[in-house]
Motif scaffolding. Structure first.
Motif, PDB file in Angstrom:
ATOM      1  N   PHE A  96      -1.239  -4.546  -4.461  1.00 22.05           N
ATOM      2  CA  PHE A  96      -1.265  -3.134  -4.082  1.00 22.05           C
ATOM      3  C   PHE A  96      -0.063  -2.407  -4.698  1.00 22.05           C
ATOM      4  O   PHE A  96      -0.198  -1.304  -5.235  1.00 22.05           O
ATOM      5  CB  PHE A  96      -1.248  -2.987  -2.565  1.00 22.05           C
ATOM      6  CG  PHE A  96      -2.397  -3.668  -1.861  1.00 22.05           C
ATOM      7  CD1 PHE A  96      -3.677  -3.647  -2.390  1.00 22.05           C
ATOM      8  CD2 PHE A  96      -2.192  -4.340  -0.666  1.00 22.05           C
ATOM      9  CE1 PHE A  96      -4.730  -4.284  -1.746  1.00 22.05           C
ATOM     10  CE2 PHE A  96      -3.238  -4.972  -0.012  1.00 22.05           C
ATOM     11  CZ  PHE A  96      -4.514  -4.946  -0.554  1.00 22.05           C
TER      12      PHE A  96
ATOM     13  N   ARG B  35       0.827  -1.214   0.000  1.00 23.34           N
ATOM     14  CA  ARG B  35       0.000   0.000   0.000  1.00 23.34           C
ATOM     15  C   ARG B  35       0.856   1.258   0.000  1.00 23.34           C
ATOM     16  O   ARG B  35       0.474   2.274  -0.600  1.00 23.34           O
ATOM     17  CB  ARG B  35      -0.949  -0.021   1.197  1.00 23.34           C
ATOM     18  CG  ARG B  35      -2.043  -1.082   1.070  1.00 23.34           C
ATOM     19  CD  ARG B  35      -3.124  -0.905   2.110  1.00 23.34           C
ATOM     20  NE  ARG B  35      -4.187  -1.887   1.932  1.00 23.34           N
ATOM     21  CZ  ARG B  35      -4.322  -3.000   2.647  1.00 23.34           C
ATOM     22  NH1 ARG B  35      -3.465  -3.261   3.616  1.00 23.34           N
ATOM     23  NH2 ARG B  35      -5.313  -3.834   2.412  1.00 23.34           N
TER      24      ARG B  35
ATOM     25  N   ALA C  51      -8.662  -6.122  -6.356  1.00 17.10           N
ATOM     26  CA  ALA C  51      -7.340  -5.602  -6.711  1.00 17.10           C
ATOM     27  C   ALA C  51      -6.567  -6.579  -7.581  1.00 17.10           C
ATOM     28  O   ALA C  51      -5.729  -6.163  -8.401  1.00 17.10           O
ATOM     29  CB  ALA C  51      -6.545  -5.279  -5.446  1.00 17.10           C
TER      30      ALA C  51
ATOM     31  N   TRP D 243       1.785   1.793  -3.482  1.00 20.18           N
ATOM     32  CA  TRP D 243       0.592   2.302  -4.169  1.00 20.18           C
ATOM     33  C   TRP D 243       0.443   3.809  -3.908  1.00 20.18           C
ATOM     34  O   TRP D 243       0.189   4.592  -4.826  1.00 20.18           O
ATOM     35  CB  TRP D 243      -0.624   1.535  -3.675  1.00 20.18           C
ATOM     36  CG  TRP D 243      -1.916   1.794  -4.379  1.00 20.18           C
ATOM     37  CD1 TRP D 243      -2.140   2.563  -5.494  1.00 20.18           C
ATOM     38  CD2 TRP D 243      -3.190   1.255  -4.017  1.00 20.18           C
ATOM     39  NE1 TRP D 243      -3.475   2.545  -5.833  1.00 20.18           N
ATOM     40  CE2 TRP D 243      -4.135   1.742  -4.944  1.00 20.18           C
ATOM     41  CE3 TRP D 243      -3.617   0.407  -2.991  1.00 20.18           C
ATOM     42  CZ2 TRP D 243      -5.492   1.418  -4.864  1.00 20.18           C
ATOM     43  CZ3 TRP D 243      -4.965   0.081  -2.917  1.00 20.18           C
ATOM     44  CH2 TRP D 243      -5.891   0.578  -3.846  1.00 20.18           C
TER      45      TRP D 243
END
Length: 354
Positions: free
Chosen positions: A154, A113, A205, A116
């Motif tokens: 991610f 993340r 995702a 990301w």
């Protein structure tokens, strides 16, 4: 490329409120974004996590005309994430309210993340210095890889952001390809095409990364595989004409599907993936499940209940058999804001259509 799939019938257009940053700001301080709330009151004793701060940077960076408040939040979130990132690219996750890290750098979901967040800020921020700093942080974090499909998914979404903005970004292209490899390809059984033996969390995702990789890396079979996975997931999540997300505990083949507890982040992930599929293929039928994800927050769900507080701007933490969990934490609130960003984009597009 336009690929037509048999999707869930498109629900009617919905009148959605504009994205409201009030509660995100309420949960934020000069360090970062606090994770939990009781009702709408922040719970400082639980501290901060990179997972949510990275989500915050993604969503703030998606604002096409950010206010000074949103830019200020993005600055703090970026600073938090760069502080969490080690020189070798590993990332810490949990910070106490008195600013003590509780873990060592690693490559779990929070690493993905963070990548990301860095990638989205580098590609989309309207502030030049944020784009530069985020791109430098992205280059550090992508030195690492994770063995976990969702962490890689991610990270792959961040790589896709960078590569779409700069097709010459070799580090992003390599990471995106690696993410697609770790995720795997759909199976041949039409009853269960998923590459894993169960549906758990952040499922949309995975096909979204295959779609992005297929498009950006010029691999049409991979793009088709991603679209097939996402179309199957959309049909699996349809329940009597509305979105019913994979709940906590997941779904497995041959086992009766339970419906609760559903998490707002799953509706937001569905919206993201369907918006990507629509953008890549030009196929408006993907707007059907996208609108269904928006409508989930507005009450078109298994509980028939609105999933946010219009007075605070906070998203409720989950949909239970007894109704919404009225706590309004960071993850759920960002899921709401993210999905309402898609609603705003759809409304703007609809206004320009003949």
């Amino acid at each position: 490329m336009s690929v037509s799939l048999r999707l869930v019938p498109s629900p009617p257009r919905v009148d959605a409120p504009a994205p409201d940053w009030s509660h995100v700001a309420r949960l934020s301080d000069d360090t970062g974004l606090l994770e939990h709330a009781r009702n709408a009151t922040v719970r400082r004793e639980h501290g901060y996590c990179v997972d949510d701060v990275a989500r915050g940077l993604v969503v703030a960076s998606r604002e096409p005309q950010p206010t000074a408040r949103v830019i200020g939040l993005a600055e703090r979130y970026l600073a938090f994430l760069t502080h969490a990132t080690a020189p070798d690219g590993g990332v810490r996750n949990r910070l106490t309210y008195d600013r003590r890290w509780l873990d060592e750098p690693g490559t779990g979901d929070w690493w993905g993340r963070a990548v990301w967040g860095f990638g989205t800020a580098a590609a989309r921020s309207t502030v030049p210095w944020i784009r530069r700093e985020a791109r430098e942080a992205f280059a550090v974090a992508v030195r690492r890889r994770s063995p976990w499909p969702r962490a890689m998914a991610f990270a792959g979404l961040g790589a896709a952001e960078v590569l779409r903005a700069d097709p010459r970004a070799g580090d992003a292209a390599q990471l995106l390809g690696d993410a697609a490899t770790v995720i795997g390809l759909p199976g041949r059984d039409p009853g269960w095409v998923w590459p894993e033996r169960e549906l758990t969390y952040a499922n949309p995702a995975l096909p979204e990364v295959l779609i992005q990789a297929g498009d950006l890396l010029g691999d049409e079979p991979l793009l088709a595989d991603g679209l097939r996975m996402l179309g199957w997931l959309c049909r699996m999540q349809d329940h009597d004409g509305h979105l019913s997300t994979v709940p906590v505990g997941g779904w497995r083949p041959g086992v009766e599907r339970h419906r609760f507890d559903q998490q707002p982040i799953e509706a937001a992930a569905t919206a993201d993936a369907c918006a990507t599929a629509a953008a890549v293929t030009g196929d408006d039928s993907w707007e059907g499940p996208l609108v269904g994800a928006i409508a989930w927050f507005l009450g078109d769900n298994d509980g028939g209940t609105v999933m946010y507080d219009p007075q605070t701007g906070g998203g409720y933490d989950g949909l239970t058999p007894d109704g919404p969990n009225l706590n309004q934490g960071a993850e759920s609130t960002l899921a709401l804001v993210s999905t309402l960003q898609h609603a705003r984009t759809l409304a703007g597009r609809g206004a320009t259509r003949p």
